[in-house]
Design an enzyme around this catalytic site. Structure first.
Site, mmCIF file in Angstrom:
data_model
loop_
_atom_site.group_PDB
_atom_site.id
_atom_site.type_symbol
_atom_site.label_atom_id
_atom_site.label_comp_id
_atom_site.label_asym_id
_atom_site.label_seq_id
_atom_site.Cartn_x
_atom_site.Cartn_y
_atom_site.Cartn_z
ATOM 1 N N HIS A 18 0.806 -1.215 0.000
ATOM 2 C CA HIS A 18 0.000 0.000 0.000
ATOM 3 C C HIS A 18 0.845 1.274 0.000
ATOM 4 O O HIS A 18 0.423 2.296 -0.544
ATOM 5 C CB HIS A 18 -0.961 -0.025 1.183
ATOM 6 C CG HIS A 18 -1.966 -1.121 1.098
ATOM 7 N ND1 HIS A 18 -2.501 -1.756 2.199
ATOM 8 C CD2 HIS A 18 -2.523 -1.732 0.009
ATOM 9 C CE1 HIS A 18 -3.343 -2.685 1.806
ATOM 10 N NE2 HIS A 18 -3.374 -2.694 0.490
ATOM 11 N N HIS A 41 -8.119 -7.917 -7.581
ATOM 12 C CA HIS A 41 -8.501 -8.817 -6.488
ATOM 13 C C HIS A 41 -8.696 -7.949 -5.244
ATOM 14 O O HIS A 41 -7.856 -7.913 -4.355
ATOM 15 C CB HIS A 41 -7.437 -9.891 -6.270
ATOM 16 C CG HIS A 41 -7.223 -10.769 -7.459
ATOM 17 N ND1 HIS A 41 -6.460 -10.376 -8.541
ATOM 18 C CD2 HIS A 41 -7.672 -12.014 -7.738
ATOM 19 C CE1 HIS A 41 -6.457 -11.352 -9.441
ATOM 20 N NE2 HIS A 41 -7.182 -12.345 -8.981
ATOM 21 N N SER A 98 -6.387 -1.927 -0.328
ATOM 22 C CA SER A 98 -5.973 -1.115 -1.476
ATOM 23 C C SER A 98 -7.113 -0.286 -2.071
ATOM 24 O O SER A 98 -6.875 0.867 -2.461
ATOM 25 C CB SER A 98 -5.315 -1.998 -2.542
ATOM 26 O OG SER A 98 -6.083 -3.130 -2.834
ATOM 27 N N GLU A 116 -13.952 -8.407 -7.580
ATOM 28 C CA GLU A 116 -13.894 -9.391 -6.502
ATOM 29 C C GLU A 116 -14.828 -10.551 -6.843
ATOM 30 O O GLU A 116 -16.039 -10.365 -6.984
ATOM 31 C CB GLU A 116 -14.293 -8.762 -5.162
ATOM 32 C CG GLU A 116 -14.226 -9.714 -3.985
ATOM 33 C CD GLU A 116 -12.897 -10.458 -3.897
ATOM 34 O OE1 GLU A 116 -12.923 -11.701 -3.889
ATOM 35 O OE2 GLU A 116 -11.848 -9.788 -3.836
ATOM 36 N N GLY A 142 -11.051 -11.162 -11.600
ATOM 37 C CA GLY A 142 -10.177 -10.042 -11.929
ATOM 38 C C GLY A 142 -9.217 -10.308 -13.065
ATOM 39 O O GLY A 142 -8.700 -9.362 -13.677
ATOM 40 N N ASP A 162 -3.173 -8.424 -7.372
ATOM 41 C CA ASP A 162 -2.818 -8.920 -6.049
ATOM 42 C C ASP A 162 -3.623 -10.189 -5.761
ATOM 43 O O ASP A 162 -4.532 -10.182 -4.934
ATOM 44 C CB ASP A 162 -3.122 -7.813 -5.019
ATOM 45 C CG ASP A 162 -2.931 -8.276 -3.594
ATOM 46 O OD1 ASP A 162 -2.187 -9.237 -3.374
ATOM 47 O OD2 ASP A 162 -3.557 -7.674 -2.699
#
Length: 278
Positions: A18, A41, A98, A116, A142, A162
């Site tokens: 982050h 994600h 994030s 998601e 994603g 991610d």
């Protein structure tokens, strides 16, 4: 490896990821034109550090907890400041994922697209961003983002990948995503987070990326202990294609302090590599 966000919110890997994300967003904001951020994600978006999942691991204590209790040098304080502001804005006992970090830092003209696939996580994510005109929340895989939804109409932007690394295939999927992006969105910034257990395994993958001959590709890694024990998350890394030109110098300032602050055992450290074609 199963890396569900809720169990690891605020840990060293989140802090690492982050802070880098925040630096890239801050760079994007230096230009007047709007940009789009894709998060493939996205997870829940916001996490309760008192939840059963977070309490089960207590990883936030050695991650965001250690950083908040630390005393960074003045220049590091400036660089991690935007991320720290997002953390403090989330409130006591909360940690922004994030999507929340991005939303906090983005301007009103910028846009956020969140993916998601997990049904329960998507429901929470959608609720967290309900009625937010800047953010689009999609109940989709994603990995479809690069092929189906790029380039953005804004033209400029970045994609954070991610994945949970549940089935052992996500390293291959990231390479496929990069190759799709090279064809569809050559100027986009692609940021790929990955876990490190044994460094030799990820080094093989990095050599594959180097062989793809991108003109500008940066890798940065953080280790909280010697990356040898295969059964533990010993570190993490992020590969960035088309990174902001300021990011290398910023990481050279941030990473020494960050690695020392969140170290767990001997062998801790960091690595910054240029994987660009020469």
């Amino acid at each position: 490896m199963n890396y569900r966000h809720a169990f690891h919110a605020g840990n060293f890997a989140d802090v690492f990821k982050h802070i880098i994300l925040a630096r890239m967003i801050e760079y994007m904001k230096t230009k007047d034109k709007a940009f789009r951020l894709y998060d493939t994600h996205a997870g829940l978006g916001m996490y309760n550090l008192a939840s059963e999942e977070a309490q089960k691991t207590e990883e936030a204590q050695a991650g965001v907890g250690a950083v908040l209790a630390g005393n960074p040098p003045k220049e590091v304080t400036r660089l991690i400041g935007p991320w720290l502001d997002a953390v403090r804005d989330a409130g006591e006992g909360k940690y922004p994922g994030s999507p929340a970090v991005a939303k906090y830092l983005m301007r009103k003209i910028d846009r956020l697209t969140l993916y998601e696939l997990h049904e329960e996580d998507h429901a929470v994510l959608a609720k967290n961003f309900a009625d937010d005109y800047q953010t689009r929340v999609l109940h989709l895989d994603g990995w479809l983002a690069v092929g189906a939804h790029t380039p953005p109409k804004e033209g400029r932007g970045m994609m954070l990948i991610d994945p949970p690394f549940e089935d052992g295939k996500d390293f291959d999927r990231m390479i496929i995503a990069l190759e799709k992006a090279r064809k569809k969105w050559m100027g986009g910034t692609m940021a790929l987070w990955y876990p490190i257990k044994k460094r030799e395994h990820t080094d093989d993958w990095l050599e594959t990326l180097k062989g793809l001959k991108y003109s500008d590709i940066l890798n940065v890694e953080l280790y909280i202990r010697e990356p040898r024990a295969i059964g533990m998350l010993n570190g993490c890394g992020m590969v960035i294609v088309n990174p902001p030109y300021t990011l290398r110098d910023e990481l050279n300032l941030i990473m020494p302090w960050l690695a020392e602050t969140m170290m767990a055992e001997k062998g801790w450290g960091y690595r910054i590599q240029d994987l660009s074609a020469r």
